[in-house]
Design a protein around this motif. Structure first.
Motif, PDB file in Angstrom:
ATOM      1  N   LEU A   6     -43.567 -67.854  44.812  1.00  0.00           N
ATOM      2  CA  LEU A   6     -44.065 -68.040  46.172  1.00  0.00           C
ATOM      3  C   LEU A   6     -45.004 -66.924  46.610  1.00  0.00           C
ATOM      4  CD1 LEU A   6     -40.867 -69.299  48.061  1.00  0.00           C
ATOM      5  CD2 LEU A   6     -42.793 -70.649  47.197  1.00  0.00           C
ATOM      6  N   VAL A   7     -44.751 -65.700  46.121  1.00  0.00           N
ATOM      7  CA  VAL A   7     -45.565 -64.560  46.536  1.00  0.00           C
ATOM      8  C   VAL A   7     -46.113 -63.876  45.283  1.00  0.00           C
ATOM      9  CG1 VAL A   7     -45.651 -62.452  47.919  1.00  0.00           C
ATOM     10  CG2 VAL A   7     -44.015 -64.257  48.491  1.00  0.00           C
ATOM     11  N   PRO A   8     -47.199 -64.355  44.742  1.00  0.00           N
ATOM     12  CA  PRO A   8     -47.755 -63.771  43.529  1.00  0.00           C
ATOM     13  C   PRO A   8     -48.492 -62.467  43.790  1.00  0.00           C
ATOM     14  CG  PRO A   8     -49.161 -65.542  44.296  1.00  0.00           C
ATOM     15  CD  PRO A   8     -47.972 -65.501  45.225  1.00  0.00           C
ATOM     16  N   GLU A   9     -48.920 -61.842  42.695  1.00  0.00           N
ATOM     17  CA  GLU A   9     -49.747 -60.631  42.720  1.00  0.00           C
ATOM     18  C   GLU A   9     -49.033 -59.457  43.401  1.00  0.00           C
ATOM     19  OE1 GLU A   9     -52.244 -60.678  40.827  1.00  0.00           O
ATOM     20  OE2 GLU A   9     -52.182 -62.834  40.508  1.00  0.00           O
ATOM     21  N   ARG A  10     -49.750 -58.704  44.235  1.00  0.00           N
ATOM     22  CA  ARG A  10     -49.262 -57.419  44.715  1.00  0.00           C
ATOM     23  C   ARG A  10     -48.079 -57.523  45.671  1.00  0.00           C
ATOM     24  NH1 ARG A  10     -50.557 -53.533  41.565  1.00  0.00           N
ATOM     25  NH2 ARG A  10     -50.153 -52.077  43.267  1.00  0.00           N
ATOM     26  N   GLY A  11     -47.855 -58.682  46.262  1.00  0.00           N
ATOM     27  CA  GLY A  11     -46.746 -58.810  47.198  1.00  0.00           C
ATOM     28  C   GLY A  11     -45.411 -59.090  46.549  1.00  0.00           C
ATOM     29  N   THR A  12     -45.370 -59.192  45.220  1.00  0.00           N
ATOM     30  CA  THR A  12     -44.142 -59.559  44.521  1.00  0.00           C
ATOM     31  C   THR A  12     -43.039 -58.533  44.733  1.00  0.00           C
ATOM     32  OG1 THR A  12     -45.351 -60.786  42.823  1.00  0.00           O
ATOM     33  CG2 THR A  12     -43.149 -60.011  42.255  1.00  0.00           C
ATOM     34  N   GLY A  13     -43.399 -57.257  44.728  1.00  0.00           N
ATOM     35  CA  GLY A  13     -42.397 -56.208  44.902  1.00  0.00           C
ATOM     36  C   GLY A  13     -41.640 -56.333  46.206  1.00  0.00           C
ATOM     37  N   TRP A  14     -42.351 -56.663  47.291  1.00  0.00           N
ATOM     38  CA  TRP A  14     -41.695 -56.854  48.590  1.00  0.00           C
ATOM     39  C   TRP A  14     -40.912 -58.161  48.634  1.00  0.00           C
ATOM     40  CZ3 TRP A  14     -41.077 -53.037  51.807  1.00  0.00           C
ATOM     41  CH2 TRP A  14     -42.001 -51.986  51.831  1.00  0.00           C
ATOM     42  N   ALA A  15     -41.454 -59.208  48.028  1.00  0.00           N
ATOM     43  CA  ALA A  15     -40.805 -60.517  48.078  1.00  0.00           C
ATOM     44  C   ALA A  15     -39.480 -60.535  47.326  1.00  0.00           C
ATOM     45  CB  ALA A  15     -41.743 -61.580  47.496  1.00  0.00           C
ATOM     46  N   THR A  16     -39.367 -59.713  46.286  1.00  0.00           N
ATOM     47  CA  THR A  16     -38.138 -59.703  45.476  1.00  0.00           C
ATOM     48  C   THR A  16     -37.115 -58.697  45.985  1.00  0.00           C
ATOM     49  OG1 THR A  16     -39.177 -58.129  43.942  1.00  0.00           O
ATOM     50  CG2 THR A  16     -39.312 -60.472  43.387  1.00  0.00           C
ATOM     51  N   LEU A  17     -37.423 -57.988  47.056  1.00  0.00           N
ATOM     52  CA  LEU A  17     -36.505 -56.960  47.545  1.00  0.00           C
ATOM     53  C   LEU A  17     -35.136 -57.546  47.906  1.00  0.00           C
ATOM     54  CD1 LEU A  17     -37.466 -54.118  50.005  1.00  0.00           C
ATOM     55  CD2 LEU A  17     -35.286 -55.293  50.226  1.00  0.00           C
ATOM     56  N   ALA A  18     -35.115 -58.586  48.724  1.00  0.00           N
ATOM     57  CA  ALA A  18     -33.848 -59.158  49.184  1.00  0.00           C
ATOM     58  C   ALA A  18     -33.026 -59.764  48.043  1.00  0.00           C
ATOM     59  CB  ALA A  18     -34.100 -60.197  50.272  1.00  0.00           C
TER      60      ALA A  18
END
Length: 262
Positions: free
Chosen positions: A137-149
């Protein structure tokens, strides 16, 4: 793992050779113990249900959760161009969750028993699935934040598995065999980690080669294998919980003063 370095099918002969060596080792230990000597591995320990189920479960669990760090960091660094520091920070929520889960689980393991471990495994499965969904759902640079939870959830679940399982698995082991039992438990974890990294890593790199560099797809396939190992561990834990409840129910019914109902 030797697919490209070791050409041909001869490498698969290592699997039956390993099985034969394991069988030979078990036979030797049984024979050694029957002669009244102290074996390296006391196989009598596996007659204890808590130890045999706990050892099998933790071996499968380590085969599933350990590869996460391997393929996730590869995906972030090689696939998305994260630096080593950024990749380390991205995986930190899992570590933080594990610390919190272990501290909390150690206080309530006596109250909930193997049910606590099963619940922790369920959280790990949810976390793994959440990580895969977040990557898509959140590719590229936002992956780190998207996988936090999801990583945090999976980490808390892992903390509720490893430490409580250690206590439960060794709970019925005689004190004289505690050292051997603890060593066997650690061996199972190391074997599980090695098998898991080999299996998940093989799928990951095979997918990268097949898709000509689609690291997201490779991560997805690798995590599917890792999740399968964790689900297998959950099945073992659930079976143990069911058997434990049946034994407890029978013991309760058999006590003086108990009333059987139909």
């Amino acid at each position: 793992m030797q697919e490209r370095q070791w050409q041909g099918s001869a490498k698969w002969l290592l699997v039956p050779v390993a099985a034969l060596l394991l069988a030979a080792f078990v036979a030797w230990e049984i024979r050694y113990a029957r002669r009244g000597k102290e074996p390296l591995v006391d196989l009598v320990l596996f007659r204890l249900r808590s130890f045999s189920f706990g050892s099998a479960m933790i071996t499968l669990f380590f085969a599933g959760f350990t590869p996460l760090f391997f393929v996730f960091t590869l995906f972030l660094q090689t696939g998305l161009g994260y630096s080593a520091l950024e990749a380390g920070i991205a995986i930190t929520p899992f570590a933080v969750g594990s610390a919190v889960g272990a501290a909390f689980g150690g206080r309530i393991v006596d109250r909930f028993g193997r049910t606590l471990v099963a619940g922790g495994l369920s959280m790990v499965v949810i976390g793994f699935v959440g990580v895969v969904v977040a990557v898509w759902l959140v590719p590229e640079r936002g992956t780190g934040w998207a996988t936090l939870a999801p990583l945090l959830i999976g980490g808390v679940g892992a903390g509720l598995v490893i430490s409580p399982n250690q206590a439960l698995t060794l709970s019925q082991v005689p004190v004289a065999r505690a050292g051997t039992a603890g060593g066997l438990l650690q061996v199972g974890q190391r074997i599980g980690a090695a098998v898991g990294i080999a299996a998940v890593g093989s799928v990951f790199f095979a997918r990268v080669a097949a898709t000509e560099g689609d690291f997201a797809s490779a991560f997805d396939h690798g995590m599917l294998v890792a999740t399968g190992f964790v689900v297998a561990a959950l099945v073992v834990a659930v079976v143990d919980v069911v058997l434990d409840r049946r034994i407890h129910r029978r013991a309760t019914v058999g006590q003086p003063g108990s009333v059987a109902t139909s």
